[in-house]
Design a protein around this motif. Structure first.
Motif, PDB file in Angstrom:
ATOM      1  N   GLU A 159      14.009 -11.778  63.862  1.00 40.55           N
ATOM      2  CA  GLU A 159      14.770 -10.570  63.518  1.00 40.55           C
ATOM      3  C   GLU A 159      15.554 -10.022  64.707  1.00 40.55           C
ATOM      4  OE1 GLU A 159      15.503  -8.990  60.851  1.00 40.55           O
ATOM      5  OE2 GLU A 159      14.012  -9.525  59.363  1.00 40.55           O
ATOM      6  N   ARG A 160      15.022 -10.180  65.928  1.00 41.09           N
ATOM      7  CA  ARG A 160      15.645  -9.498  67.068  1.00 41.09           C
ATOM      8  C   ARG A 160      16.395 -10.411  68.041  1.00 41.09           C
ATOM      9  NH1 ARG A 160       9.939  -9.256  68.824  1.00 41.09           N
ATOM     10  NH2 ARG A 160       9.835 -10.571  70.653  1.00 41.09           N
ATOM     11  N   THR A 161      16.226 -11.725  67.944  1.00 41.80           N
ATOM     12  CA  THR A 161      16.911 -12.592  68.908  1.00 41.80           C
ATOM     13  C   THR A 161      18.364 -12.833  68.494  1.00 41.80           C
ATOM     14  OG1 THR A 161      16.777 -14.616  70.208  1.00 41.80           O
ATOM     15  CG2 THR A 161      16.298 -14.821  67.858  1.00 41.80           C
ATOM     16  N   ALA A 162      19.182 -13.098  69.482  1.00 38.96           N
ATOM     17  CA  ALA A 162      20.577 -13.463  69.222  1.00 38.96           C
ATOM     18  C   ALA A 162      20.882 -14.827  69.841  1.00 38.96           C
ATOM     19  CB  ALA A 162      21.507 -12.403  69.794  1.00 38.96           C
ATOM     20  N   ILE A 163      19.861 -15.478  70.375  1.00 30.15           N
ATOM     21  CA  ILE A 163      20.042 -16.765  71.043  1.00 30.15           C
ATOM     22  C   ILE A 163      20.255 -17.859  69.998  1.00 30.15           C
ATOM     23  CG2 ILE A 163      18.955 -18.500  72.515  1.00 30.15           C
ATOM     24  CD1 ILE A 163      17.344 -16.170  73.782  1.00 30.15           C
ATOM     25  N   LYS A 164      21.354 -18.596  70.132  1.00 32.95           N
ATOM     26  CA  LYS A 164      21.641 -19.710  69.228  1.00 32.95           C
ATOM     27  C   LYS A 164      21.069 -20.992  69.815  1.00 32.95           C
ATOM     28  CE  LYS A 164      25.857 -18.047  67.116  1.00 32.95           C
ATOM     29  NZ  LYS A 164      26.769 -18.565  66.123  1.00 32.95           N
ATOM     30  N   SER A 165      20.579 -21.854  68.936  1.00 29.72           N
ATOM     31  CA  SER A 165      20.032 -23.140  69.355  1.00 29.72           C
ATOM     32  C   SER A 165      20.638 -24.257  68.521  1.00 29.72           C
ATOM     33  CB  SER A 165      18.511 -23.155  69.174  1.00 29.72           C
ATOM     34  OG  SER A 165      17.914 -22.145  69.961  1.00 29.72           O
ATOM     35  N   THR A 166      20.644 -25.452  69.087  1.00 31.77           N
ATOM     36  CA  THR A 166      21.122 -26.619  68.350  1.00 31.77           C
ATOM     37  C   THR A 166      20.083 -27.012  67.309  1.00 31.77           C
ATOM     38  OG1 THR A 166      22.035 -27.352  70.471  1.00 31.77           O
ATOM     39  CG2 THR A 166      22.139 -28.911  68.623  1.00 31.77           C
ATOM     40  N   ILE A 167      18.823 -27.004  67.717  1.00 33.13           N
ATOM     41  CA  ILE A 167      17.736 -27.340  66.800  1.00 33.13           C
ATOM     42  C   ILE A 167      16.716 -26.213  66.813  1.00 33.13           C
ATOM     43  CG2 ILE A 167      15.809 -28.914  66.330  1.00 33.13           C
ATOM     44  CD1 ILE A 167      17.527 -31.164  67.499  1.00 33.13           C
ATOM     45  N   VAL A 168      16.396 -25.737  65.621  1.00 34.01           N
ATOM     46  CA  VAL A 168      15.290 -24.803  65.449  1.00 34.01           C
ATOM     47  C   VAL A 168      14.234 -25.583  64.677  1.00 34.01           C
ATOM     48  CG1 VAL A 168      14.492 -22.643  64.430  1.00 34.01           C
ATOM     49  CG2 VAL A 168      16.783 -22.767  65.441  1.00 34.01           C
ATOM     50  N   PHE A 169      13.070 -25.735  65.294  1.00 40.62           N
ATOM     51  CA  PHE A 169      11.968 -26.453  64.663  1.00 40.62           C
ATOM     52  C   PHE A 169      10.868 -25.443  64.372  1.00 40.62           C
ATOM     53  CE2 PHE A 169       7.936 -28.695  64.679  1.00 40.62           C
ATOM     54  CZ  PHE A 169       8.193 -29.740  63.808  1.00 40.62           C
ATOM     55  N   ALA A 170      10.395 -25.421  63.130  1.00 39.82           N
ATOM     56  CA  ALA A 170       9.328 -24.495  62.749  1.00 39.82           C
ATOM     57  C   ALA A 170       8.178 -25.268  62.116  1.00 39.82           C
ATOM     58  CB  ALA A 170       9.865 -23.456  61.761  1.00 39.82           C
ATOM     59  N   ASP A 171       6.992 -25.043  62.633  1.00 37.28           N
ATOM     60  CA  ASP A 171       5.794 -25.699  62.115  1.00 37.28           C
ATOM     61  C   ASP A 171       4.727 -24.646  61.851  1.00 37.28           C
ATOM     62  OD1 ASP A 171       3.768 -27.419  61.428  1.00 37.28           O
ATOM     63  OD2 ASP A 171       3.553 -28.319  63.416  1.00 37.28           O
ATOM     64  N   PHE A 206       7.294 -19.324  53.981  1.00 40.76           N
ATOM     65  CA  PHE A 206       8.075 -20.489  54.402  1.00 40.76           C
ATOM     66  C   PHE A 206       9.563 -20.225  54.194  1.00 40.76           C
ATOM     67  CE2 PHE A 206       4.198 -23.103  54.324  1.00 40.76           C
ATOM     68  CZ  PHE A 206       4.431 -23.935  55.408  1.00 40.76           C
ATOM     69  N   ALA A 207       9.924 -19.669  53.042  1.00 33.71           N
ATOM     70  CA  ALA A 207      11.335 -19.417  52.700  1.00 33.71           C
ATOM     71  C   ALA A 207      11.971 -18.373  53.616  1.00 33.71           C
ATOM     72  CB  ALA A 207      11.447 -18.983  51.247  1.00 33.71           C
ATOM     73  N   LYS A 208      11.139 -17.488  54.191  1.00 33.81           N
ATOM     74  CA  LYS A 208      11.674 -16.471  55.110  1.00 33.81           C
ATOM     75  C   LYS A 208      12.253 -17.092  56.387  1.00 33.81           C
ATOM     76  CE  LYS A 208       8.357 -13.235  55.578  1.00 33.81           C
ATOM     77  NZ  LYS A 208       7.642 -12.018  55.895  1.00 33.81           N
ATOM     78  N   ILE A 209      11.739 -18.250  56.768  1.00 32.03           N
ATOM     79  CA  ILE A 209      12.199 -18.882  58.016  1.00 32.03           C
ATOM     80  C   ILE A 209      13.686 -19.255  57.913  1.00 32.03           C
ATOM     81  CG2 ILE A 209      11.880 -20.804  59.632  1.00 32.03           C
ATOM     82  CD1 ILE A 209       8.845 -20.718  58.692  1.00 32.03           C
ATOM     83  N   GLY A 247      24.206 -27.406  64.377  1.00 29.26           N
ATOM     84  CA  GLY A 247      22.764 -27.198  64.453  1.00 29.26           C
ATOM     85  C   GLY A 247      21.994 -27.598  63.214  1.00 29.26           C
ATOM     86  N   LEU A 248      20.688 -27.649  63.395  1.00 32.16           N
ATOM     87  CA  LEU A 248      19.771 -28.085  62.354  1.00 32.16           C
ATOM     88  C   LEU A 248      18.497 -27.258  62.435  1.00 32.16           C
ATOM     89  CD1 LEU A 248      19.817 -30.498  60.320  1.00 32.16           C
ATOM     90  CD2 LEU A 248      18.714 -31.865  62.089  1.00 32.16           C
ATOM     91  N   LEU A 249      18.052 -26.777  61.290  1.00 38.21           N
ATOM     92  CA  LEU A 249      16.736 -26.150  61.184  1.00 38.21           C
ATOM     93  C   LEU A 249      15.830 -27.165  60.521  1.00 38.21           C
ATOM     94  CD1 LEU A 249      14.563 -23.871  60.998  1.00 38.21           C
ATOM     95  CD2 LEU A 249      15.665 -23.190  58.850  1.00 38.21           C
ATOM     96  N   ILE A 250      14.671 -27.402  61.114  1.00 35.55           N
ATOM     97  CA  ILE A 250      13.690 -28.329  60.557  1.00 35.55           C
ATOM     98  C   ILE A 250      12.402 -27.547  60.357  1.00 35.55           C
ATOM     99  CG2 ILE A 250      12.435 -30.491  60.861  1.00 35.55           C
ATOM    100  CD1 ILE A 250      14.688 -31.022  63.116  1.00 35.55           C
ATOM    101  N   VAL A 251      11.901 -27.541  59.125  1.00 39.05           N
ATOM    102  CA  VAL A 251      10.646 -26.857  58.820  1.00 39.05           C
ATOM    103  C   VAL A 251       9.633 -27.918  58.403  1.00 39.05           C
ATOM    104  CG1 VAL A 251       9.486 -25.133  57.397  1.00 39.05           C
ATOM    105  CG2 VAL A 251      11.878 -24.779  58.070  1.00 39.05           C
ATOM    106  N   GLU A 252       8.518 -27.964  59.124  1.00 39.93           N
ATOM    107  CA  GLU A 252       7.437 -28.881  58.759  1.00 39.93           C
ATOM    108  C   GLU A 252       6.490 -28.142  57.818  1.00 39.93           C
ATOM    109  OE1 GLU A 252       3.757 -31.499  60.631  1.00 39.93           O
ATOM    110  OE2 GLU A 252       5.311 -30.749  61.996  1.00 39.93           O
ATOM    111  N   HIS A 253       6.100 -28.828  56.743  1.00 41.80           N
ATOM    112  CA  HIS A 253       5.196 -28.223  55.764  1.00 41.80           C
ATOM    113  C   HIS A 253       4.435 -29.305  55.017  1.00 41.80           C
ATOM    114  CE1 HIS A 253       8.106 -29.133  52.483  1.00 41.80           C
ATOM    115  NE2 HIS A 253       9.014 -28.856  53.407  1.00 41.80           N
ATOM    116  N   SER A 254       3.481 -28.889  54.204  1.00 41.53           N
ATOM    117  CA  SER A 254       2.713 -29.855  53.425  1.00 41.53           C
ATOM    118  C   SER A 254       3.518 -30.289  52.205  1.00 41.53           C
ATOM    119  CB  SER A 254       1.379 -29.250  52.976  1.00 41.53           C
ATOM    120  OG  SER A 254       1.568 -28.468  51.811  1.00 41.53           O
ATOM    121  N   LYS A 255       3.088 -31.371  51.595  1.00 35.84           N
ATOM    122  CA  LYS A 255       3.784 -31.890  50.407  1.00 35.84           C
ATOM    123  C   LYS A 255       3.670 -30.932  49.226  1.00 35.84           C
ATOM    124  CE  LYS A 255      -0.271 -34.610  49.232  1.00 35.84           C
ATOM    125  NZ  LYS A 255      -0.844 -35.935  49.169  1.00 35.84           N
TER     126      LYS A 255
END
Length: 183
Positions: free
Chosen positions: A105-117, A127-130, A144-152
């Motif tokens: 909510e508070r960061t303004a830093i841009k990244s090429t890859i955002v990985f969330a696990d 999960f959908a909030k990410i 850029g790419l957002l990658i979210v790791e989750h269960s099947k």
């Protein structure tokens, strides 16, 4: 846990048993980095590792030459372990102890890859909030790419900006991309 490739290939790292983590498996991690290797020069990108845990994914990026890595985790023990490991490996990984949603909510830093696990037992809404926060706050660079790791058992393919997913055993990586507006 083991670093798969790069400068620290085959290096084993042992996290304290008391950390509340579930590191990405070597098989899934290797497959993920094979995908990313076809799209990016690791030396040229920046990475935001959310729910960083042991820092497993960040060490892979650092081993391959990424120098701009930020890890966010709410657990003090995880942040402390990542800081110590980054110091031992002499790599540039910054850590932030924070609730991931508050950070997004508070960061303004841009990244090429955002990985969330996040923890696999998160609700589908959490999960959908990410991706919602990453795209609402424009936290990805143009390529850029957002990658979210989750269960099947978690379904994210109806989320905005969803692109595709890859499944490895019980783990799934959902990929989200910024829509590039044509002029």
């Amino acid at each position: 846990m083991r670093i798969i490739s790069g400068k620290f290939k085959s290096k084993r790292l042992t996290a304290p048993k008391k950390l509340p983590v579930r590191p990405t498996t070597d098989m899934a991690k290797e497959a993920l980095f094979n995908i990313l290797n076809n799209h990016y020069y690791f030396e040229d990108i920046s990475v935001l590792d959310l729910f960083a845990g042991t820092g497993n994914i960040s060490y892979e990026f650092a081993s391959r030459g990424t120098e701009n890595i930020i890890c966010v985790d709410a657990d003090y023990g995880c942040v402390k372990f990542i800081n110590q490991t980054a110091k031992d490996l002499e790599v540039n990984i910054s850590t932030i102890k924070s609730d991931v949603f508050k950070y997004l909510e508070r960061t303004a830093i841009k990244s090429t890859i955002v990985f969330a696990d996040p923890p696999y037992d998160f609700s589908t809404e959490d999960f959908a909030k990410i991706p919602e926060l990453v795209f609402k706050n424009d936290l990805l660079t143009d390529n850029g790419l957002l990658i979210v790791e989750h269960s099947k058992h978690t379904k994210l393919d109806d989320s905005p900006n969803f692109s595709y997913q890859k499944r490895y055993g019980g783990s799934v990586f959902s990929f989200f991309e910024k829509e590039i507006k044509e002029e």
